[in-house]
Design a protein around this motif. Structure first.
Motif, PDB file in Angstrom:
ATOM      1  N   ASN A   1     -19.093 -15.300 -19.521  1.00 34.61           N
ATOM      2  CA  ASN A   1     -19.670 -14.176 -19.436  1.00 34.61           C
ATOM      3  C   ASN A   1     -18.594 -12.817 -19.802  1.00 34.61           C
ATOM      4  O   ASN A   1     -17.542 -12.799 -19.204  1.00 34.61           O
ATOM      5  CB  ASN A   1     -20.049 -13.516 -18.112  1.00 34.61           C
TER       6      ASN A   1
ATOM      7  N   HIS B   1     -30.319 -12.345 -21.204  1.00 36.35           N
ATOM      8  CA  HIS B   1     -29.814 -12.196 -19.665  1.00 36.35           C
ATOM      9  C   HIS B   1     -29.052 -10.925 -19.990  1.00 36.35           C
ATOM     10  O   HIS B   1     -28.950  -9.777 -19.083  1.00 36.35           O
ATOM     11  CB  HIS B   1     -29.103 -13.221 -19.367  1.00 36.35           C
TER      12      HIS B   1
ATOM     13  N   HIS C   1     -31.213  -7.616 -20.864  1.00 34.30           N
ATOM     14  CA  HIS C   1     -31.926  -7.260 -19.776  1.00 34.30           C
ATOM     15  C   HIS C   1     -31.044  -6.081 -18.889  1.00 34.30           C
ATOM     16  O   HIS C   1     -31.544  -5.239 -18.571  1.00 34.30           O
ATOM     17  CB  HIS C   1     -32.595  -8.150 -19.025  1.00 34.30           C
ATOM     18  N   GLN C   2     -29.920  -6.690 -18.565  1.00 31.97           N
ATOM     19  CA  GLN C   2     -29.119  -5.796 -17.526  1.00 31.97           C
ATOM     20  C   GLN C   2     -28.723  -4.655 -18.189  1.00 31.97           C
ATOM     21  O   GLN C   2     -28.458  -3.245 -17.715  1.00 31.97           O
ATOM     22  CB  GLN C   2     -27.820  -6.701 -17.117  1.00 31.97           C
ATOM     23  N   TYR C   3     -28.396  -4.800 -19.670  1.00 29.56           N
ATOM     24  CA  TYR C   3     -27.837  -3.276 -20.167  1.00 29.56           C
ATOM     25  C   TYR C   3     -29.074  -2.466 -20.343  1.00 29.56           C
ATOM     26  O   TYR C   3     -28.887  -1.313 -20.072  1.00 29.56           O
ATOM     27  CB  TYR C   3     -27.231  -3.780 -21.768  1.00 29.56           C
TER      28      TYR C   3
ATOM     29  N   THR D   1     -31.574  -1.971 -18.504  1.00 25.63           N
ATOM     30  CA  THR D   1     -31.995  -1.781 -17.236  1.00 25.63           C
ATOM     31  C   THR D   1     -30.995  -0.644 -16.859  1.00 25.63           C
ATOM     32  O   THR D   1     -31.518   0.560 -16.233  1.00 25.63           O
ATOM     33  CB  THR D   1     -31.950  -2.646 -16.205  1.00 25.63           C
ATOM     34  N   GLY D   2     -30.049  -0.547 -16.982  1.00 25.42           N
ATOM     35  CA  GLY D   2     -29.051   0.662 -16.845  1.00 25.42           C
ATOM     36  C   GLY D   2     -29.265   1.754 -17.736  1.00 25.42           C
ATOM     37  O   GLY D   2     -29.339   2.963 -17.000  1.00 25.42           O
TER      38      GLY D   2
ATOM     39  N   ASP E   1     -37.805  -5.185 -12.500  1.00 25.05           N
ATOM     40  CA  ASP E   1     -37.910  -6.514 -13.121  1.00 25.05           C
ATOM     41  C   ASP E   1     -39.445  -6.740 -13.485  1.00 25.05           C
ATOM     42  O   ASP E   1     -39.882  -7.654 -14.254  1.00 25.05           O
ATOM     43  CB  ASP E   1     -37.820  -7.684 -12.176  1.00 25.05           C
TER      44      ASP E   1
END
Ligand SMILES: Cc1ncc(COP(=O)(O)O)c(C=O)c1O
Length: 419
Positions: A6, A307, A310-312, A314-315, A342
């Motif tokens: 990662n 994955h 999604h994290q990026y 959401t920020g 989510d």
């Protein structure tokens, strides 16, 4: 889920892949916050279409090299989409766009329906997942519409359970709302549909740029999406369980094959764009490799990409909502509680007091910030929220090539508009 390779999300690398992101408007770099109506495409997609014209341009099934290459192009695009859907290649159908595919499928399924049979649709959906089913009312099919909970723009689970009955033949639900971003519990809804003996059709058009699709885990019967919403060309694609694609009979010309999935693809396809679909899937996989170098297969790389994005996203969404909530007379539709992110994706709609959404979009557009206003064909929802007669809403769509700088630019422009 993720391997050990990662890395932090490399937004600079992402943006390098998309040449159009450099577009200038009135001396400012364009901020493409219009993704829900169609995303920008990476260079790989443009190259694939050009390469098709240069080396493979012909119709299918001929006895000469360019025709054979065309067949290979289609096969490799089917394999790419099969990795994206997690299905077999022969369960992938290409078509002009999701709307056209869904009308054709509804017509084919409708051949087996009789008066009094029921189809369940929802208030949250784009009309492309409503009108094709409503067209079957001409045969006496009864359409039942599941309501929403207005407070957070989620489907009303009690109403859903009431509307799915022994008479239900098909449940048509969106994976994610293209207006308010709500992600629906489609796997659970598929179970309810199947328990009632009904088929499950999922409109994944809006979900596809934001989340990994897994038709096996969802156990849906059909799922449609549009590559132009996930960094590919203007086309549509359908997953259909093989047994259904073989059993239902599409309307087609007599000389065309009866073999599935080709029998569902009426007429000559836009083969240069099919080449672009494979390139779009490969781009997402390349992003996945870039985020997690341990991803081995294309499917694993796709999982890693979603994955990371999604994290990026959401920020970005978290900052957008926080910034919007500080603007007077702001009404955000849908889920705003960060603990529930989510259950939604990074597409957001709002109204500011009585301001006309077109006026806001024009103000932003003049400053190089591209957003959409109106109902985006989510007509049931626009009516249900009482905004249809007032110009709908202003929609901001964040995808993985957008930046925090663009979010701040948008917020500053909205504060200026409000003042
Ligand atoms: C959720 C959703 N479903 C369906 C469609 C229709 O897709 P297409 O333009 O491929 O027909 C759209 C297009 O905006 C959409 O956002």
């Amino acid at each position: 889920m993720q391997g050990t390779g990662n890395k932090a999300f490399d937004i600079a690398w992402v943006r390098e892949q998309f040449p159009s992101l450099k577009l200038q408007v009135n001396g400012r770099t364009a901020a493409f916050l219009d993704g829900p109506a169609g995303t920008q495409v990476p260079k790989q997609v443009m190259d694939a279409a050009q390469n098709y014209f240069l080396t493979a341009n012909a119709n299918t099934c001929g006895a000469f090299p360019t025709s054979r290459r065309t067949n290979e192009t289609i096969l490799s695009a089917r394999a790419a989409m099969a990795d994206l859907f997690n299905c077999d290649s022969n369960e992938v159908v290409f078509g002009q766009n999701m709307t056209t595919i869904t009308f054709a499928l509804a017509r084919a399924i409708g051949r087996e329906l009789k008066a009094g049979d029921e189809i369940v649709v929802t208030t949250l959906d784009h009309d492309a997942n409503v009108a094709p089913w409503r067209a079957l009312e001409e045969k006496g099919v009864v359409i039942r519409q599941v309501d929403i909970r207005e407070s957070d723009c989620t489907l009303d689970p009690d109403d859903l359970k009431r509307k799915i009955t022994a008479k239900t033949k098909l449940v048509a639900v969106g994976y994610a709302s293209n207006m308010v971003g709500t992600i629906n519990p489609v796997a659970e809804i598929a179970k309810l549909a199947h328990a009632a003996g009904a088929l499950m059709f999922i409109d994944a058009v809006h979900y596809a740029p934001h989340g990994l699709i897994d038709v096996k885990a969802l156990d849906c019967d059909f799922l449609a999406c549009s590559p132009y919403k996930f960094f590919g060309p203007h086309m549509g694609t359908l997953y259909g369980k093989r047994e259904h694609l073989e059993r239902f009979k599409p309307y087609k010309v007599r000389p065309a094959t009866d073999v599935s999935p080709e029998c569902w693809e009426t007429g000559t396809q836009v083969q240069e764009l099919i080449a672009g679909i494979a390139a779009a899937v490969d781009y997402i996989a390349e992003l996945g490799q870039h985020c997690d170098s341990t991803a081995k297969s294309r499917r694993e790389a796709l999982r890693a990409a979603y994955h990371a994005t999604h994290q990026y996203e959401t920020g970005l969404l978290t900052r957008l909502i926080e910034g919007l909530q500080a603007i007077p007379e702001m009404r955000i539709f849908g889920i705003t509680d960060a603990k529930r992110f989510d259950e939604r994706c990074s597409t957001l709609s709002f109204r500011m007091g009585n301001h006309n959404p077109t006026a806001i979009a024009t103000f932003l557009g003049d400053r190089g910030i591209f957003t959409w206003d109106g109902n985006f064909y989510a007509l049931n929802l626009s009516e249900r929220l009482g905004v249809e007669q007032h110009g709908g809403v202003l929609r901001v769509g964040l995808v993985h090539y957008n930046t925090m700088g663009e979010v701040e630019r948008l917020l500053a422009a909205l504060r200026e508009f409000a003042a």
